[in-house]
Design a protein around this motif. Structure first.
Motif, PDB file in Angstrom:
ATOM      1  N   HIS A  52       0.827  -1.213   0.000  1.00  0.00           N
ATOM      2  CA  HIS A  52       0.000   0.000   0.000  1.00  0.00           C
ATOM      3  C   HIS A  52       0.857   1.257   0.000  1.00  0.00           C
ATOM      4  CE1 HIS A  52      -3.646  -2.317   1.827  1.00  0.00           C
ATOM      5  NE2 HIS A  52      -3.485  -2.557   0.546  1.00  0.00           N
ATOM      6  N   GLU A  53       1.931   1.234   0.786  1.00  0.00           N
ATOM      7  CA  GLU A  53       2.845   2.383   0.803  1.00  0.00           C
ATOM      8  C   GLU A  53       3.467   2.606  -0.576  1.00  0.00           C
ATOM      9  OE1 GLU A  53       3.669   4.677   3.127  1.00  0.00           O
ATOM     10  OE2 GLU A  53       2.126   3.829   4.432  1.00  0.00           O
ATOM     11  N   LEU A  54       3.875   1.525  -1.228  1.00  0.00           N
ATOM     12  CA  LEU A  54       4.466   1.646  -2.562  1.00  0.00           C
ATOM     13  C   LEU A  54       3.449   2.157  -3.578  1.00  0.00           C
ATOM     14  CD1 LEU A  54       6.642  -1.591  -2.596  1.00  0.00           C
ATOM     15  CD2 LEU A  54       7.475   0.774  -2.625  1.00  0.00           C
ATOM     16  N   GLU A  55       2.222   1.703  -3.477  1.00  0.00           N
ATOM     17  CA  GLU A  55       1.176   2.182  -4.388  1.00  0.00           C
ATOM     18  C   GLU A  55       0.901   3.665  -4.177  1.00  0.00           C
ATOM     19  OE1 GLU A  55      -0.119   0.760  -6.935  1.00  0.00           O
ATOM     20  OE2 GLU A  55       0.610  -1.273  -6.610  1.00  0.00           O
ATOM     21  N   ARG A  56       0.917   4.130  -2.933  1.00  0.00           N
ATOM     22  CA  ARG A  56       0.740   5.560  -2.667  1.00  0.00           C
ATOM     23  C   ARG A  56       1.899   6.358  -3.259  1.00  0.00           C
ATOM     24  NH1 ARG A  56      -2.001   3.621   1.896  1.00  0.00           N
ATOM     25  NH2 ARG A  56      -0.154   3.327   3.194  1.00  0.00           N
ATOM     26  N   PHE A  57       3.115   5.836  -3.129  1.00  0.00           N
ATOM     27  CA  PHE A  57       4.279   6.500  -3.715  1.00  0.00           C
ATOM     28  C   PHE A  57       4.126   6.588  -5.234  1.00  0.00           C
ATOM     29  CE2 PHE A  57       8.481   6.640  -5.606  1.00  0.00           C
ATOM     30  CZ  PHE A  57       9.119   7.612  -4.856  1.00  0.00           C
ATOM     31  N   TYR A  58       3.673   5.512  -5.852  1.00  0.00           N
ATOM     32  CA  TYR A  58       3.489   5.488  -7.305  1.00  0.00           C
ATOM     33  C   TYR A  58       2.427   6.508  -7.732  1.00  0.00           C
ATOM     34  CZ  TYR A  58       2.653   3.765 -12.019  1.00  0.00           C
ATOM     35  OH  TYR A  58       2.518   3.667 -13.386  1.00  0.00           O
ATOM     36  N   THR A  59       1.366   6.613  -6.962  1.00  0.00           N
ATOM     37  CA  THR A  59       0.304   7.563  -7.283  1.00  0.00           C
ATOM     38  C   THR A  59       0.827   9.003  -7.266  1.00  0.00           C
ATOM     39  OG1 THR A  59      -1.366   6.086  -6.356  1.00  0.00           O
ATOM     40  CG2 THR A  59      -1.974   8.400  -6.575  1.00  0.00           C
ATOM     41  N   ARG A  60       1.697   9.311  -6.323  1.00  0.00           N
ATOM     42  CA  ARG A  60       2.251  10.662  -6.221  1.00  0.00           C
ATOM     43  C   ARG A  60       3.345  10.936  -7.250  1.00  0.00           C
ATOM     44  NH1 ARG A  60       2.064   9.238  -0.733  1.00  0.00           N
ATOM     45  NH2 ARG A  60       4.298   8.822  -0.751  1.00  0.00           N
ATOM     46  N   PHE A  64       7.834   3.612  -9.289  1.00  0.00           N
ATOM     47  CA  PHE A  64       8.192   2.972  -8.023  1.00  0.00           C
ATOM     48  C   PHE A  64       9.661   3.205  -7.675  1.00  0.00           C
ATOM     49  CE2 PHE A  64       4.556   0.224  -9.265  1.00  0.00           C
ATOM     50  CZ  PHE A  64       3.774   0.419  -8.142  1.00  0.00           C
ATOM     51  N   ILE A  65      10.443   3.668  -8.649  1.00  0.00           N
ATOM     52  CA  ILE A  65      11.867   3.902  -8.432  1.00  0.00           C
ATOM     53  C   ILE A  65      12.050   4.952  -7.342  1.00  0.00           C
ATOM     54  CG2 ILE A  65      14.036   4.652  -9.499  1.00  0.00           C
ATOM     55  CD1 ILE A  65      13.057   1.946 -10.517  1.00  0.00           C
ATOM     56  N   ASP A  66      13.015   4.750  -6.484  1.00  0.00           N
ATOM     57  CA  ASP A  66      13.356   5.651  -5.379  1.00  0.00           C
ATOM     58  C   ASP A  66      12.296   5.710  -4.288  1.00  0.00           C
ATOM     59  OD1 ASP A  66      15.787   6.311  -6.559  1.00  0.00           O
ATOM     60  OD2 ASP A  66      14.902   7.993  -7.653  1.00  0.00           O
ATOM     61  N   ALA A  67      11.413   4.714  -4.243  1.00  0.00           N
ATOM     62  CA  ALA A  67      10.442   4.669  -3.149  1.00  0.00           C
ATOM     63  C   ALA A  67      11.196   4.340  -1.866  1.00  0.00           C
ATOM     64  CB  ALA A  67       9.371   3.619  -3.419  1.00  0.00           C
ATOM     65  N   ARG A  76      11.656 -12.419  12.353  1.00  0.00           N
ATOM     66  CA  ARG A  76      11.464 -13.743  11.757  1.00  0.00           C
ATOM     67  C   ARG A  76      11.568 -13.760  10.236  1.00  0.00           C
ATOM     68  NH1 ARG A  76       9.211 -12.624  16.169  1.00  0.00           N
ATOM     69  NH2 ARG A  76       7.581 -11.373  15.259  1.00  0.00           N
ATOM     70  N   TYR A  77      11.338 -12.637   9.590  1.00  0.00           N
ATOM     71  CA  TYR A  77      11.389 -12.557   8.129  1.00  0.00           C
ATOM     72  C   TYR A  77      12.165 -11.320   7.699  1.00  0.00           C
ATOM     73  CZ  TYR A  77       7.765 -16.137   7.574  1.00  0.00           C
ATOM     74  OH  TYR A  77       7.063 -17.309   7.593  1.00  0.00           O
ATOM     75  N   ARG A  78      12.944 -11.447   6.644  1.00  0.00           N
ATOM     76  CA  ARG A  78      13.619 -10.319   6.006  1.00  0.00           C
ATOM     77  C   ARG A  78      12.915 -10.048   4.684  1.00  0.00           C
ATOM     78  NH1 ARG A  78      14.771  -8.610   9.934  1.00  0.00           N
ATOM     79  NH2 ARG A  78      16.541  -9.221  11.180  1.00  0.00           N
ATOM     80  N   ILE A  79      12.627  -8.781   4.431  1.00  0.00           N
ATOM     81  CA  ILE A  79      11.938  -8.404   3.195  1.00  0.00           C
ATOM     82  C   ILE A  79      12.951  -7.807   2.230  1.00  0.00           C
ATOM     83  CG2 ILE A  79      10.206  -6.889   2.166  1.00  0.00           C
ATOM     84  CD1 ILE A  79       8.646  -7.066   4.778  1.00  0.00           C
ATOM     85  N   THR A  80      12.954  -8.333   1.019  1.00  0.00           N
ATOM     86  CA  THR A  80      13.731  -7.735  -0.062  1.00  0.00           C
ATOM     87  C   THR A  80      12.743  -7.199  -1.082  1.00  0.00           C
ATOM     88  OG1 THR A  80      13.933  -9.884  -1.162  1.00  0.00           O
ATOM     89  CG2 THR A  80      15.758  -9.210   0.249  1.00  0.00           C
ATOM     90  N   VAL A  81      13.114  -6.100  -1.691  1.00  0.00           N
ATOM     91  CA  VAL A  81      12.214  -5.453  -2.640  1.00  0.00           C
ATOM     92  C   VAL A  81      12.961  -5.183  -3.939  1.00  0.00           C
ATOM     93  CG1 VAL A  81      12.692  -3.156  -1.720  1.00  0.00           C
ATOM     94  CG2 VAL A  81      10.592  -3.546  -2.970  1.00  0.00           C
ATOM     95  N   VAL A  82      12.271  -5.423  -5.047  1.00  0.00           N
ATOM     96  CA  VAL A  82      12.783  -5.077  -6.377  1.00  0.00           C
ATOM     97  C   VAL A  82      11.828  -4.028  -6.932  1.00  0.00           C
ATOM     98  CG1 VAL A  82      13.266  -5.910  -8.696  1.00  0.00           C
ATOM     99  CG2 VAL A  82      13.749  -7.381  -6.723  1.00  0.00           C
ATOM    100  N   LEU A  83      12.379  -2.838  -7.196  1.00  0.00           N
ATOM    101  CA  LEU A  83      11.569  -1.734  -7.704  1.00  0.00           C
ATOM    102  C   LEU A  83      11.913  -1.466  -9.161  1.00  0.00           C
ATOM    103  CD1 LEU A  83      11.944   0.724  -4.694  1.00  0.00           C
ATOM    104  CD2 LEU A  83      10.007  -0.773  -5.194  1.00  0.00           C
ATOM    105  N   ASN A  84      10.910  -1.450  -9.990  1.00  0.00           N
ATOM    106  CA  ASN A  84      11.025  -1.076 -11.394  1.00  0.00           C
ATOM    107  C   ASN A  84      10.139   0.151 -11.611  1.00  0.00           C
ATOM    108  OD1 ASN A  84      12.697  -3.325 -12.198  1.00  0.00           O
ATOM    109  ND2 ASN A  84      10.887  -4.588 -11.871  1.00  0.00           N
ATOM    110  N   PRO A  85      10.266   0.832 -12.734  1.00  0.00           N
ATOM    111  CA  PRO A  85       9.442   2.028 -12.930  1.00  0.00           C
ATOM    112  C   PRO A  85       7.939   1.765 -12.807  1.00  0.00           C
ATOM    113  CG  PRO A  85      11.183   1.981 -14.554  1.00  0.00           C
ATOM    114  CD  PRO A  85      11.240   0.669 -13.823  1.00  0.00           C
TER     115      PRO A  85
END
Length: 133
Positions: A52-60, A64-67, A76-85
């Protein structure tokens, strides 16, 4: 003669220890199963929040780059993210030496299209069982 007994005999003590061990052997797997289920619900909520945070960033910003502000995960979990335009991919991997290593659901994957999957999940685990839907 009237010798009064106090305490437990060795046999009574051993029977008590065996009963406690038997109850613990039955209860512990059920307990860890519920704990794992709660940890799965936590990572699903965190991934959804991050999406949801990424979608809000995209809307503005139209990309998604530089989010910023994407969570690294939890204990317990590590999150990795791949951002494309125009899309993103979030992957939550169990942390080594945590209770979730070897979990039947494996990793949790969420994409910008809303596709949810569990790479490395055991065959008997459905997406619905892992994601709680």
């Amino acid at each position: 003669m009237g010798k009064e007994s106090r305490g437990f005999t060795l046999i009574e003590l051993l029977v008590g220890v065996v009963l406690i061990a038997l109850l613990a052997g039955i209860a512990y797997p059920g307990y860890t199963g519920h704990v794992r289920k709660a940890y799965r619900a936590q990572i699903v909520a965190l991934l959804t929040e991050q999406a949801h945070e990424l979608e809000r960033f995209y809307t503005r910003n139209g990309t998604f780059i530089d989010a910023g502000g994407v969570s690294a995960g939890n204990d317990r979990y590590r999150i990795t993210v791949v951002l494309n335009p125009r899309d993103f991919h979030l992957l939550a991997t169990p942390v080594a030496d945590s209770l979730m290593v070897g979990d039947a659901c494996g990793e949790f994957s969420l994409t910008s299209t809303g596709a949810r999957s569990n790479p490395g999940a055991q065959p008997e685990m459905s997406r619905q069982a892992c994601w709680g839907q």
